[in-house]
Design a protein around this motif. Structure first.
Motif, mmCIF file in Angstrom:
data_model
loop_
_atom_site.group_PDB
_atom_site.id
_atom_site.type_symbol
_atom_site.label_atom_id
_atom_site.label_comp_id
_atom_site.label_asym_id
_atom_site.label_seq_id
_atom_site.Cartn_x
_atom_site.Cartn_y
_atom_site.Cartn_z
ATOM 1 N N SER B 50 0.849 -1.211 0.000
ATOM 2 C CA SER B 50 0.000 0.000 0.000
ATOM 3 C C SER B 50 0.871 1.243 0.000
ATOM 4 C CB SER B 50 -0.897 0.033 1.236
ATOM 5 O OG SER B 50 -1.738 -1.079 1.254
ATOM 6 N N ASP B 180 -5.634 -0.692 -4.691
ATOM 7 C CA ASP B 180 -5.066 -1.260 -3.472
ATOM 8 C C ASP B 180 -6.022 -2.310 -2.899
ATOM 9 O OD1 ASP B 180 -3.639 -1.858 -1.255
ATOM 10 O OD2 ASP B 180 -3.680 0.151 -0.376
ATOM 11 N N GLU B 181 -5.760 -3.551 -3.173
ATOM 12 C CA GLU B 181 -6.608 -4.659 -2.718
ATOM 13 C C GLU B 181 -8.088 -4.356 -2.917
ATOM 14 O OE1 GLU B 181 -5.653 -6.589 0.888
ATOM 15 O OE2 GLU B 181 -3.583 -5.879 0.919
HETATM 16 MG MG LIG Z 1 -2.170 -2.757 2.252
#
Ligand SMILES: [Mg+2]
Ligand SMILES: Nc1ncnc2c1ncn2[C@@H]1O[C@H](COP(=O)(O)OP(=O)(O)O)[C@@H](O)[C@H]1O
Lengths: 306, 259
Positions: B50, B180-181
């Protein structure tokens, strides 16, 4: 399943109308439960209320004739107007000021942070009565207000008495004192917003001022409005202290003056109480609409979520 | 490096370091993402994935190295060996080149889906509202949410919210999309619909950096996979190489756990 869901199913408006079980759904016939206890309590309360009401209405000590004589007297009505005006103007000034204080405290500049912290510390830490008295003495303490270059020539100068009139002193006292409380409420409101909101706004290229006005303030409003409503009602009652300035046109001063003249304090206290209740009710209606406006997007039913 | 490489490179990271106070979260990351390339980052939790994405769009400021997008240094102007920070206005202008999709959607809850999508075009780019609405409706259609523009985020499922978030990022017409995910917060049955939308962007030739734990999806769409651990890129390569037969032991250990 909510009632709307069931209606939807019955109308066959659901997207997957082909699914079984959507054709002949019959609602259960529900017989309401009975609540004899609630009825008993309600009847008791009504009886007590009627007796109390009768006791007051027939009680000669309340002097209802005097109450009705002064309830709509011009002197009292003018007091109602001034009290409402002091409340509304003080709040209208203190809300943006408190917002500025919050923004200053969240700013990276330590001087702005320090000024905001000092402001809150000072106005929250001193009695409102003292502050009002000082505002009343402003013209004595500083006879002239002047705009000048520091250690340089004077550009503009006026007599303080023309600027800080009793009404201005009352409003300044009430609103500056109030900013200290409001800014703490606002700060809590902004703290409650998820950091991801600011990040999402930054990610689409928003600058700080836009993030405050478009993202943070509208969301904080929802949290801020109920306690701010409380504060407004608090200021309404604080207006009875403007005698400290001295400012002598507000509702409490008006009813006290009549009471002192007629030697009948009780009916005039009732007159004042009636009008304060009336103003509070108006403010509550305003609060209801504000809450509804800023509550949009929250507390809403989830319709047809897949 | 070839002289014309600046024209084909989108994101370029050059020994990037990031400190959170004492904590050294990125320890010299070198990465090149070509235009139109799909770069997928995998790695254990806390490895800095991240942070890597957030350094690309300047949600985090870097403590060392350089980040460039289309050859332009991000966050600073470099002159005579010194770095001069850009003004907040210039930073937000640079951020408009990237779109970001967050794990937890981060939609604006007080705005409808359509208002979320047109917020950037109208209030950042100054686009006319009517035009922005037209584009916004088309974007919602593109992510499969035609007709849901008037819903508030609270009235949408997780998968629908994430698709609105993708449309919101696309509305700014970014050159690079950062994910991000994007499916980690979703119920399993909603993951597919979001991955479908991302796949459609891949077909459209969008440049992407994507952090995900969906190894199967990474294998399918990635041009380039990086494996991160403890703030460094341990290993990188084509998905068939890295996911098929990793060289590094740390990569093998991680993949054996998630596959
Ligand atoms: Mg992360
Ligand atoms: N704002 C922060 N302050 C301090 N430490 C942080 C912060 N953000 C991330 N970290 C730390 O940096 C490391 C990398 O975090 P992150 O990039 O979120 O990892 P990943 O996304 O790979 O799980 C973690 O150890 C995390 O605890």
């Amino acid at each position: 399943m909510t009632k709307d869901d069931i209606n939807e199913l019955q109308d066959g408006r659901r997207p997957n109308a082909a699914a079984p079980c959507n054709v002949d759904v019959v609602q259960n016939r529900v017989v309401q439960r009975r609540h004899p206890g609630r009825w008993l309590v309600a009847i008791l309360i009504v009886i007590i209320a009627l007796q109390a009401g009768q006791g007051m209405a027939n009680n000669p000590n309340f002097h209802w004739d005097t109450y009705f004589t002064y309830l709509f007297s011009p002197f009292v009505l003018r007091g109602v107007g001034w009290t409402l005006l002091l409340t509304v103007v003080s709040m209208a000034i203190s809300i943006p000021l408190a917002l500025a204080l919050v923004i200053m405290r969240e700013n990276e500049n330590p001087i702005l942070q320090g000024v905001a912290w000092f402001w809150v510390w000072f106005f929250r830490g001193t009695p409102i009565y003292t502050q009002l008295a000082f505002w009343g003495l402003f013209a004595v303490l500083f006879p002239r207000i002047s705009v000048a270059v520091p250690f340089g020539p004077e550009l503009l100068s006026v007599d303080s008495r023309w600027v800080v009139t009793p009404a201005v002193a009352a409003i300044a006292g009430l609103s500056f004192n109030e900013t200290a409380y409001l800014s703490e409420i606002f700060r809590a409101g902004f703290r409650a917003i998820d950091r991801g909101q600011t990040e999402a706004a930054q990610a689409i290229g928003m600058t700080k001022p836009k993030i405050w006005t478009r993202i943070l303030i509208p969301q904080a409003m929802r949290i801020i409005i109920p306690p701010t409503g409380n504060e407004t009602i608090g200021v309404l009652k604080l207006t009875s202290l403007v005698l400290a300035v001295p400012f002598t046109l507000d509702l409490t001063f008006a009813t006290n003056a009549i009471a002192n003249r007629t030697y009948l304090p009780v009916p005039l206290l009732l007159v004042a109480a009636t009008w304060y209740l009336f103003i509070t009710s108006i403010l509550m209606v305003g609060q209801y609409y504000l809450e509804r406006h800023y509550g949009r997007g929250h507390d809403m039913p989830k319709e047809g979520v897949r | 490096m070839m002289s014309n490489s600046t024209h084909t490179l989108s994101v370029e990271m050059d020994s990037v370091h990031k400190h959170y106070g004492q904590y050294h979260a990125l320890r010299g990351v070198d990465l090149k993402v070509a235009k139109g390339e799909i770069c997928v980052a995998i790695g254990p939790s806390g490895s800095g994935k991240s942070t890597l994405l957030r350094c690309v769009n300047q949600l985090e400021s870097i403590s060392g190295g350089r980040v460039k997008i289309n050859g332009e240094l991000q966050g600073y102007r470099e002159r005579d060996g010194s770095f001069y920070p850009l003004s907040p206005g210039q930073v937000s202008r640079q951020r408009r080149r990237t779109g970001m999709v967050f794990q937890r959607f981060n939609l604006f809850p007080h705005m409808t889906a359509l208002q979320n999508v047109i917020e950037g075009p109208v209030h950042v780019n100054g686009e006319r509202k009517a035009e922005a609405r037209q584009r916004g409706l088309a974007l919602l259609d593109r992510v499969g949410l035609a007709g849901l523009g008037d819903r508030y985020p609270a009235q949408l499922s997780g998968g629908q919210q994430q698709r609105v978030a993708i449309a919101r990022a696309l509305a700014m017409e970014p050159e690079v999309m950062l994910f991000d995910e994007p499916t980690s917060a979703l119920d399993p049955e909603l993951v597919g619909e979001v991955l479908e939308v991302i796949k459609s962007l891949v077909s459209a030739g969008m440049t992407m950096m994507l952090v995900t734990h969906e190894i199967g999806f990474a294998r399918e769409v990635a041009d380039h996979v990086i494996f991160m651990d403890e703030g460094v890129i341990v290993e990188e390569g084509r998905p068939s190489e890295l996911l098929g037969n990793a060289r590094e032991q740390r990569t093998q250990a991680f993949l054996s756990k998630v596959l």
